[in-house]
Design a protein around this motif. Structure first.
Motif, mmCIF file in Angstrom:
data_model
loop_
_atom_site.group_PDB
_atom_site.id
_atom_site.type_symbol
_atom_site.label_atom_id
_atom_site.label_comp_id
_atom_site.label_asym_id
_atom_site.label_seq_id
_atom_site.Cartn_x
_atom_site.Cartn_y
_atom_site.Cartn_z
ATOM 1 N N THR A 36 27.245 0.130 21.740
ATOM 2 C CA THR A 36 27.616 -1.090 22.471
ATOM 3 C C THR A 36 28.831 -0.669 23.571
ATOM 4 O O THR A 36 29.175 0.340 23.572
ATOM 5 C CB THR A 36 28.018 -2.072 21.559
ATOM 6 N N GLY A 37 28.826 -1.753 24.498
ATOM 7 C CA GLY A 37 30.075 -1.474 25.325
ATOM 8 C C GLY A 37 29.083 -0.928 26.709
ATOM 9 O O GLY A 37 28.165 -0.171 26.865
ATOM 10 N N ASN A 38 29.955 -1.400 27.954
ATOM 11 C CA ASN A 38 29.069 -1.288 29.081
ATOM 12 C C ASN A 38 29.149 0.192 29.544
ATOM 13 O O ASN A 38 28.230 0.876 29.776
ATOM 14 C CB ASN A 38 30.363 -1.952 30.234
ATOM 15 N N TYR A 39 30.168 1.104 29.072
ATOM 16 C CA TYR A 39 30.220 2.415 29.273
ATOM 17 C C TYR A 39 29.062 3.228 28.758
ATOM 18 O O TYR A 39 28.384 3.746 29.233
ATOM 19 C CB TYR A 39 31.444 3.226 28.972
ATOM 20 N N TRP A 40 28.775 2.956 27.393
ATOM 21 C CA TRP A 40 27.789 3.806 26.798
ATOM 22 C C TRP A 40 26.500 3.272 27.011
ATOM 23 O O TRP A 40 25.644 4.025 27.274
ATOM 24 C CB TRP A 40 28.085 3.868 25.156
ATOM 25 N N THR A 42 25.667 2.309 30.059
ATOM 26 C CA THR A 42 25.306 2.781 31.388
ATOM 27 C C THR A 42 24.847 4.201 31.542
ATOM 28 O O THR A 42 24.191 5.006 32.114
ATOM 29 C CB THR A 42 26.317 2.341 32.427
ATOM 30 N N ASN A 43 25.742 4.974 30.305
ATOM 31 C CA ASN A 43 25.232 6.266 30.122
ATOM 32 C C ASN A 43 23.976 6.298 29.538
ATOM 33 O O ASN A 43 23.247 7.267 29.992
ATOM 34 C CB ASN A 43 26.422 6.864 28.894
ATOM 35 N N ILE A 46 21.799 6.466 32.856
ATOM 36 C CA ILE A 46 21.776 7.966 33.328
ATOM 37 C C ILE A 46 20.993 8.694 32.644
ATOM 38 O O ILE A 46 20.156 9.553 33.415
ATOM 39 C CB ILE A 46 23.559 8.245 33.438
ATOM 40 N N PHE A 245 21.215 1.436 40.614
ATOM 41 C CA PHE A 245 22.168 1.593 39.464
ATOM 42 C C PHE A 245 23.471 1.902 39.945
ATOM 43 O O PHE A 245 24.420 1.009 39.275
ATOM 44 C CB PHE A 245 21.712 2.727 38.469
ATOM 45 N N VAL A 246 23.742 2.938 40.777
ATOM 46 C CA VAL A 246 25.271 3.388 41.003
ATOM 47 C C VAL A 246 25.658 2.323 42.175
ATOM 48 O O VAL A 246 26.827 1.833 42.279
ATOM 49 C CB VAL A 246 25.267 4.564 41.650
ATOM 50 N N GLU A 289 30.112 13.683 28.498
ATOM 51 C CA GLU A 289 30.896 12.208 28.261
ATOM 52 C C GLU A 289 31.477 12.409 26.812
ATOM 53 O O GLU A 289 32.513 11.950 26.525
ATOM 54 C CB GLU A 289 29.868 11.455 28.443
ATOM 55 N N ARG A 292 34.621 14.372 26.568
ATOM 56 C CA ARG A 292 36.053 13.849 27.549
ATOM 57 C C ARG A 292 37.222 13.587 26.558
ATOM 58 O O ARG A 292 38.026 13.876 26.922
ATOM 59 C CB ARG A 292 35.668 12.398 27.933
ATOM 60 N N GLY A 293 36.797 13.438 25.276
ATOM 61 C CA GLY A 293 38.205 13.494 24.348
ATOM 62 C C GLY A 293 38.682 15.006 24.339
ATOM 63 O O GLY A 293 39.785 15.026 23.883
ATOM 64 N N GLU B 76 41.401 9.659 32.721
ATOM 65 C CA GLU B 76 40.125 9.854 32.721
ATOM 66 C C GLU B 76 39.615 10.848 34.120
ATOM 67 O O GLU B 76 40.245 10.409 35.171
ATOM 68 C CB GLU B 76 38.976 8.785 32.765
ATOM 69 N N PRO B 82 31.438 9.543 43.332
ATOM 70 C CA PRO B 82 30.987 8.043 42.947
ATOM 71 C C PRO B 82 30.377 7.897 41.528
ATOM 72 O O PRO B 82 31.077 7.006 40.550
ATOM 73 C CB PRO B 82 29.997 7.524 43.875
ATOM 74 N N LEU B 83 29.498 8.888 41.151
ATOM 75 C CA LEU B 83 28.958 8.528 39.781
ATOM 76 C C LEU B 83 29.918 8.745 38.740
ATOM 77 O O LEU B 83 30.159 8.130 37.638
ATOM 78 C CB LEU B 83 27.653 9.132 39.571
ATOM 79 N N SER B 86 32.658 6.093 38.511
ATOM 80 C CA SER B 86 32.116 4.958 37.904
ATOM 81 C C SER B 86 32.103 4.946 36.575
ATOM 82 O O SER B 86 32.390 4.140 35.754
ATOM 83 C CB SER B 86 31.048 4.330 38.811
ATOM 84 N N GLN B 87 31.623 6.036 35.920
ATOM 85 C CA GLN B 87 31.526 6.154 34.428
ATOM 86 C C GLN B 87 32.692 6.248 33.801
ATOM 87 O O GLN B 87 33.115 5.610 32.757
ATOM 88 C CB GLN B 87 30.600 7.461 34.284
ATOM 89 N N LYS B 90 34.207 2.876 33.690
ATOM 90 C CA LYS B 90 33.637 2.118 32.427
ATOM 91 C C LYS B 90 34.335 2.325 31.045
ATOM 92 O O LYS B 90 34.396 1.775 30.405
ATOM 93 C CB LYS B 90 32.063 2.308 32.699
ATOM 94 N N ARG B 91 34.443 3.656 31.067
ATOM 95 C CA ARG B 91 34.695 4.280 29.793
ATOM 96 C C ARG B 91 36.251 3.945 29.695
ATOM 97 O O ARG B 91 36.357 3.484 28.573
ATOM 98 C CB ARG B 91 34.774 5.729 29.912
ATOM 99 N N ASP B 94 36.053 -0.007 28.899
ATOM 100 C CA ASP B 94 35.698 -0.181 27.723
ATOM 101 C C ASP B 94 36.202 -0.160 26.243
ATOM 102 O O ASP B 94 36.457 -0.659 25.463
ATOM 103 C CB ASP B 94 34.029 0.554 27.257
ATOM 104 N N GLN B 95 37.057 1.262 26.427
ATOM 105 C CA GLN B 95 37.551 1.784 25.308
ATOM 106 C C GLN B 95 38.986 1.855 25.242
ATOM 107 O O GLN B 95 39.719 1.680 24.135
ATOM 108 C CB GLN B 95 37.305 3.473 25.015
#
Lengths: 332, 384
Positions: A36-40, A42-43, A46, A245-246, A289, A292-293, B76, B82-83, B86-87, B90-91, B94-95
């Motif tokens: 859930t959530g926009n970020y995941w 949209t992943n 992709i 999409f972008v 992605e 990222r942590g 982040e 751009p891509l 934007s990701q 969003k992350r 969202d988080q």
């Protein structure tokens, strides 16, 4: 015994293609509910776009055996042709999509027509050159493409209205994912039918031994042009979805390094299979992605994982899955 | 005795509860800042330097807090593209759910992020992207504290014509949104003043050897100034190639290379003698006599054992501007946006901030011109 009967006898029930497609459709339907959530979400889109790109390249490289490093060009052509038709001429999205796919496919066929005599490294250099030329055109033909100034605010596909139901807006990331993933599944199905038909066998024959294939009466040049056309068209479809999409289009998105990223997806997944590039594309899209942590070490870990996969699983994830499957007694 | 135990137990529970509630309140009074910075790719130096300025500002603010609020941050990597940008946005949204965002540095990336933050109704403070579109027309949630490409381009062209008596120029620029935009504004202004552009040379970010471009420039006749718009990596190679070709002062030629805020501090030391005579805009003057600047420089040196750059200073000011709006009563994304829009007299280490109706800072005291001396130190030209 017919081929189909042999296939049924040899393959266990879980390997049945119909069940596979059904399971894939169910997974696609369930993914946005799990992530859930926009970020995941949209992943996920992709991932679907990258799966399209990898499938297109795999058809050329994995089945026809043509080392194509120009996939970024077909990706860019699909994106720019569809976007320019939409933003400059007001062409409806789906007509522009069809034009983008057709233009990219035609470009692939034209490239193959000239490069048909080349093999291996020479073809790689020729296709890379095509990618460089295409990138430079996108960058420098500013009157047409806006070049580095970019095209912004590209609209998503128009909403679909089904009588009796609320309109489905593709501004919603879940709806857009379903659209792209649905088209990707359809492309997978078509390519699966192709590679399992005599056409697939012809392409495989060319890949394995072009001279022998020609001696059997196969017009190798024609079939290579065909493979390039199909693979490039699929790459173009990915480009059409990328732009919408972008919402932003700059030539840097289609720089030649993108060709190598797509190649990595195919190799890591397992070329010469259709499911391999799907796994490769999903892994190489989501891994950066997920990492990222890890912070600043993210790209180092990503590179290390990529190297380890290629070193220890030269047949890609598909080979690894087969090895594991064999050890667990799930396959013959 | 039992009653006493009950009283003690009740008091203890009450104490624990009050500490817990107090703790929860303190926890709640937090302004969450999201940072979208390039930490990989050719613009990675922006991110690493921005981070230092941010850390210093947060350390200072969180010692005493502002209106009872403390500040937290999450970074982040938006990669100047751009891509990925934007990701990353969003992350973050969202988080981490930030109250305010700072970034991006590159115009293409910022333009891609803008619709996302507008939809999320979270304000973003930008200090590195010069493309005009960011604030013209912009959107209600994007604020820029640096001058846009027109403000910079008009100023640098006017100063070149009036202060350096330049009459001929060659434009060198990377083929990006910002590169083309900056070069275009310089050309229009310079030609309007009576100057002549001898050549406009654009190049991709993939170009590594500038010898042929320098040779071409050397053959263009008498050149007074060479405005150059590129990131540090290519900037170094261009400056060295122009010096080797004997075009610029650093190579004993007559032309003065002009640059913008794109180059980080320390560029001269890397370029060496070739940078002599280079005149460029910086948005932070470390020799500025104001106490605020002196304190910033000494605190930065104490923390990082190096002199602050304009990128450090910009990031520091972005955080201090957020603290300023919190001091004025802002407490969440919407009120931060509203207070930012009303900003009239914020004074930071890089200069002052007053936003116009498009959220563009209109103050020109953020533009400082520096000339590189033969010992590679700077001379402040005090043109603004």
């Amino acid at each position: 015994m017919s081929d189909a009967a042999i296939s049924r006898a040899v393959h266990p029930w879980w390997a049945s293609r119909r069940l596979g497609f059904l399971a894939a459709a169910l997974v696609i339907a369930a993914l946005p509910m799990m992530l859930t959530g926009n970020y995941w979400q949209t992943n996920l889109t992709i991932c679907a776009i990258n799966v399209l790109l990898a499938l297109g390249l795999d058809f050329i490289l994995g089945y026809a055996g043509q080392l194509n490093l120009g996939q970024s060009a077909f990706y860019g052509l699909g994106a720019y042709v569809s976007t320019l038709l939409i933003t400059r001429l007001g062409v409806p999205f789906w007509a522009a999509f069809a034009a983008g796919v057709a233009f990219a496919g035609l470009a692939g066929m034209i490239l193959a027509t000239f490069a048909v005599r080349l093999r291996g490294h020479y073809l790689a250099i020729a296709s890379l050159g095509f990618a460089v030329i295409t990138y430079q055109i996108l960058l420098n033909w500013i009157n047409l493409t806006q070049g580095p100034l970019g095209i912004y605010a590209i609209p998503p596909p128009p909403a679909i209205t089904i009588p009796g139901l609320p309109a489905i807006s593709f501004r919603n990331p879940v709806a857009l994912f379903y659209l792209v993933a649905g088209v990707t599944l359809l492309v997978y199905f078509i390519l699966d039918q192709l590679v399992r038909s005599p056409i697939g066998e012809t392409l495989t024959a060319i890949r394995e031994d072009e001279v022998s294939a020609a001696s059997l009466g196969i017009n190798t040049a024609l079939w290579k042009v065909f493979a390039f056309g199909v693979g490039a068209a699929v790459g173009g479809a990915a480009g059409c979805f990328y732009a919408t999409f972008v919402g932003t289009l700059v030539p840097d998105a289609f720089f030649i390094t993108e060709s190598f990223t797509i190649l990595a997806m195919v190799i890591v997944g397992g070329m010469g299979t259709l499911i391999g590039p799907v796994f490769g594309a999903v892994l190489l899209t989501l891994l950066p992605e997920v990492l990222r942590g890890v912070g600043d070490l993210r790209l180092m870990v990503y590179g290390a994982v990529l190297t380890l996969v290629v070193l220890f699983m030269p047949g890609g994830l598909v080979q690894a899955a087969r090895v594991v499957g064999a050890r667990l007694g799930l396959s013959r | 005795m039992r009653q006493q135990h009950l009283l003690v137990a009740t008091s203890a529970l009450g104490l624990i509860a009050s500490v817990a509630i107090g703790g929860a309140n303190a926890q709640d009074k937090t302004i969450k800042i999201g940072a979208l910075l390039p930490m990989s790719g050719p613009g990675a130096y922006f991110g690493s330097q921005d981070k230092q300025g941010i850390e210093l500002a947060l350390e200072q603010l969180n010692k005493s807090m502002v209106n009872g609020y403390k500040f937290t941050i999450q970074y982040e990597d938006s990669a100047c593209s751009p891509l990925p940008a934007s990701q990353a946005a969003k992350r973050l949204l969202d988080q981490y759910k930030p109250d305010v965002i700072i970034g991006e540095e590159c115009s293409d990336a910022t333009l891609a992020i803008m619709p996302i933050i507008e939809q999320a109704k979270v304000p973003m403070i930008n200090a590195g992207s010069s493309a005009l579109k960011i604030t013209d027309p912009g959107n209600p949630y994007t604020f820029r504290i640096m001058p846009n490409e027109v403000m910079q381009g008009v100023d640098i062209a006017s100063q070149a014509y009036n202060k350096l008596n330049a009459r001929t120029a060659v434009l060198l620029f990377e083929n990006t949104n910002a590169g083309i935009g900056n070069a275009k504004v310089f050309k229009e202004t310079f030609e309007k003043l009576g100057g002549k552009i001898l050549a406009e040379i654009g190049f991709g970010r993939d170009v590594n050897d500038f010898t042929s471009i320098a040779t071409r420039v050397a053959g263009l006749g008498k050149i007074d100034v060479i405005p150059t718009y590129t990131l540090e990596g290519q900037g170094l190679k261009i400056t060295q190639a122009l010096a080797q070709a004997g075009v610029v002062k650093g190579g004993d030629g007559p032309a003065i290379q002009l640059g913008t805020i794109w180059l980080p501090f320390g560029f001269e030391q890397k370029a060496g003698k070739a940078a002599t005579g280079y005149v460029r805009i910086v948005q932070f003057d470390p020799t500025d006599p104001r106490d605020m600047v002196k304190n910033f420089v000494s605190a930065f040196k104490a923390k990082f054992n190096s002199d602050p750059t304009h990128l450090n200073a910009h990031a520091y000011d972005q955080i201090m501007l957020i603290a300023d709006v919190v001091k004025r009563g802002a407490k969440d994304a919407q009120s931060i946006r509203d207070m930012l829009a009303q900003t009239k007299s914020f004074v930071g280490v890089t200069g002052s901030v007053e936003f116009d109706k498009n959220n563009q800072n209109v103050k020109m005291d953020t533009i400082h011109y520096m000339e590189t001396q033969p010992d590679l130190s700077w001379k402040a030209l005090k043109w603004n």
